[in-house]
Design a protein around this motif. Structure first.
Motif, PDB file in Angstrom:
ATOM      1  N   ALA A  51       0.761   7.533   1.886  1.00  0.00           N
ATOM      2  CA  ALA A  51      -0.684   7.435   1.668  1.00  0.00           C
ATOM      3  C   ALA A  51      -0.979   7.078   0.218  1.00  0.00           C
ATOM      4  N   SER A  52      -0.219   7.635  -0.692  1.00  0.00           N
ATOM      5  CA  SER A  52      -0.396   7.330  -2.112  1.00  0.00           C
ATOM      6  C   SER A  52      -0.082   5.863  -2.398  1.00  0.00           C
ATOM      7  N   ILE A  53       0.984   5.357  -1.801  1.00  0.00           N
ATOM      8  CA  ILE A  53       1.342   3.943  -1.983  1.00  0.00           C
ATOM      9  C   ILE A  53       0.233   3.039  -1.460  1.00  0.00           C
ATOM     10  N   LEU A  54      -0.271   3.350  -0.277  1.00  0.00           N
ATOM     11  CA  LEU A  54      -1.339   2.538   0.302  1.00  0.00           C
ATOM     12  C   LEU A  54      -2.603   2.599  -0.555  1.00  0.00           C
ATOM     13  N   THR A  55      -2.934   3.793  -1.031  1.00  0.00           N
ATOM     14  CA  THR A  55      -4.117   3.971  -1.869  1.00  0.00           C
ATOM     15  C   THR A  55      -3.990   3.196  -3.172  1.00  0.00           C
ATOM     16  N   ASP A  56      -2.836   3.296  -3.802  1.00  0.00           N
ATOM     17  CA  ASP A  56      -2.636   2.654  -5.100  1.00  0.00           C
ATOM     18  C   ASP A  56      -2.581   1.129  -5.008  1.00  0.00           C
ATOM     19  N   ASN A  57      -2.049   0.618  -3.906  1.00  0.00           N
ATOM     20  CA  ASN A  57      -1.809  -0.824  -3.831  1.00  0.00           C
ATOM     21  C   ASN A  57      -2.769  -1.607  -2.944  1.00  0.00           C
ATOM     22  N   LEU A  58      -3.245  -0.999  -1.872  1.00  0.00           N
ATOM     23  CA  LEU A  58      -4.013  -1.774  -0.902  1.00  0.00           C
ATOM     24  C   LEU A  58      -5.458  -1.333  -0.728  1.00  0.00           C
ATOM     25  N   LEU A  59      -5.733  -0.060  -0.881  1.00  0.00           N
ATOM     26  CA  LEU A  59      -7.094   0.435  -0.660  1.00  0.00           C
ATOM     27  C   LEU A  59      -7.893   0.377  -1.956  1.00  0.00           C
ATOM     28  N   THR A  60      -8.002  -0.810  -2.497  1.00  0.00           N
ATOM     29  CA  THR A  60      -8.754  -1.034  -3.727  1.00  0.00           C
ATOM     30  C   THR A  60      -9.656  -2.249  -3.549  1.00  0.00           C
ATOM     31  N   VAL A  61     -10.726  -2.295  -4.309  1.00  0.00           N
ATOM     32  CA  VAL A  61     -11.666  -3.402  -4.200  1.00  0.00           C
ATOM     33  C   VAL A  61     -11.078  -4.669  -4.803  1.00  0.00           C
ATOM     34  N   GLY A  62     -10.540  -4.568  -5.984  1.00  0.00           N
ATOM     35  CA  GLY A  62      -9.962  -5.731  -6.650  1.00  0.00           C
ATOM     36  C   GLY A  62      -8.459  -5.756  -6.473  1.00  0.00           C
ATOM     37  N   LEU A  63      -8.023  -6.336  -5.378  1.00  0.00           N
ATOM     38  CA  LEU A  63      -6.586  -6.356  -5.107  1.00  0.00           C
ATOM     39  C   LEU A  63      -5.845  -7.206  -6.127  1.00  0.00           C
ATOM     40  N   HIS A  64      -4.712  -6.706  -6.542  1.00  0.00           N
ATOM     41  CA  HIS A  64      -3.813  -7.450  -7.415  1.00  0.00           C
ATOM     42  C   HIS A  64      -3.218  -8.589  -6.597  1.00  0.00           C
ATOM     43  N   ALA A  65      -2.909  -9.683  -7.233  1.00  0.00           N
ATOM     44  CA  ALA A  65      -2.370 -10.847  -6.524  1.00  0.00           C
ATOM     45  C   ALA A  65      -1.101 -10.503  -5.746  1.00  0.00           C
ATOM     46  N   ASN A  66      -0.325  -9.550  -6.240  1.00  0.00           N
ATOM     47  CA  ASN A  66       0.925  -9.162  -5.588  1.00  0.00           C
ATOM     48  C   ASN A  66       0.808  -7.809  -4.894  1.00  0.00           C
ATOM     49  N   ALA A  67      -0.376  -7.447  -4.458  1.00  0.00           N
ATOM     50  CA  ALA A  67      -0.606  -6.116  -3.892  1.00  0.00           C
ATOM     51  C   ALA A  67       0.296  -5.821  -2.702  1.00  0.00           C
ATOM     52  N   VAL A  68       0.420  -6.756  -1.793  1.00  0.00           N
ATOM     53  CA  VAL A  68       1.241  -6.527  -0.604  1.00  0.00           C
ATOM     54  C   VAL A  68       2.709  -6.429  -0.990  1.00  0.00           C
ATOM     55  N   ALA A  69       3.164  -7.303  -1.854  1.00  0.00           N
ATOM     56  CA  ALA A  69       4.559  -7.263  -2.303  1.00  0.00           C
ATOM     57  C   ALA A  69       4.852  -5.961  -3.049  1.00  0.00           C
ATOM     58  N   ASN A  70       3.904  -5.517  -3.874  1.00  0.00           N
ATOM     59  CA  ASN A  70       4.087  -4.261  -4.604  1.00  0.00           C
ATOM     60  C   ASN A  70       4.140  -3.076  -3.644  1.00  0.00           C
ATOM     61  N   ALA A  71       3.263  -3.081  -2.638  1.00  0.00           N
ATOM     62  CA  ALA A  71       3.269  -2.005  -1.648  1.00  0.00           C
ATOM     63  C   ALA A  71       4.580  -2.003  -0.876  1.00  0.00           C
ATOM     64  N   LYS A  72       5.023  -3.172  -0.487  1.00  0.00           N
ATOM     65  CA  LYS A  72       6.286  -3.289   0.255  1.00  0.00           C
ATOM     66  C   LYS A  72       7.446  -2.764  -0.591  1.00  0.00           C
ATOM     67  N   ALA A  73       7.505  -3.152  -1.842  1.00  0.00           N
ATOM     68  CA  ALA A  73       8.577  -2.692  -2.729  1.00  0.00           C
ATOM     69  C   ALA A  73       8.553  -1.173  -2.881  1.00  0.00           C
ATOM     70  N   ALA A  74       7.358  -0.606  -3.013  1.00  0.00           N
ATOM     71  CA  ALA A  74       7.238   0.851  -3.149  1.00  0.00           C
ATOM     72  C   ALA A  74       7.659   1.563  -1.862  1.00  0.00           C
ATOM     73  N   ILE A  75       7.334   0.990  -0.715  1.00  0.00           N
ATOM     74  CA  ILE A  75       7.729   1.590   0.567  1.00  0.00           C
ATOM     75  C   ILE A  75       9.242   1.511   0.754  1.00  0.00           C
ATOM     76  N   VAL A  76       9.828   0.374   0.401  1.00  0.00           N
ATOM     77  CA  VAL A  76      11.291   0.219   0.501  1.00  0.00           C
ATOM     78  C   VAL A  76      11.982   1.214  -0.420  1.00  0.00           C
ATOM     79  N   GLU A  77      11.457   1.391  -1.625  1.00  0.00           N
ATOM     80  CA  GLU A  77      12.030   2.347  -2.575  1.00  0.00           C
ATOM     81  C   GLU A  77      11.929   3.780  -2.031  1.00  0.00           C
TER      82      GLU A  77
END
Length: 93
Positions: A51-77
């Protein structure tokens, strides 16, 4: 449309001579996502780390250009850490 309904209600209230008209509070995307993240983190049975990974990377108004890749990397880690802990527990078990 809800906005049209609000305008009609406002016009009717003014026509009826209502002195003080209250309009419903409009929820911004940021407010919605913040409430969603809080609800997700506070729900039973929800993986807090995920939930923290999703909140930090995807549940934001201004998504970072690499938001999905960052979330994926954090989930894999996170998965790798959990797998290592499980392997250690089995080895010591």
């Amino acid at each position: 449309m809800p906005e049209d309904d609000q305008q009609v209600a406002l016009a009717e209230a003014i026509a009826d001579g209502v002195e003080q008209v209250t309009t419903p509070e409009v929820e911004t995307p940021e407010t919605f996502l913040t409430k969603l993240a809080e609800t997700l983190k506070g729900s039973q049975g929800v993986d807090a780390d995920l939930a923290s990974i999703l909140t930090d990377n995807l549940l934001t108004v201004g998504l970072h250009a690499n938001a999905v890749a960052n979330a994926k990397a954090a989930i894999v880690e996170l998965a790798a850490k959990r797998a290592a802990l499980e392997e250690e527990a089995v080895a010591n078990g």
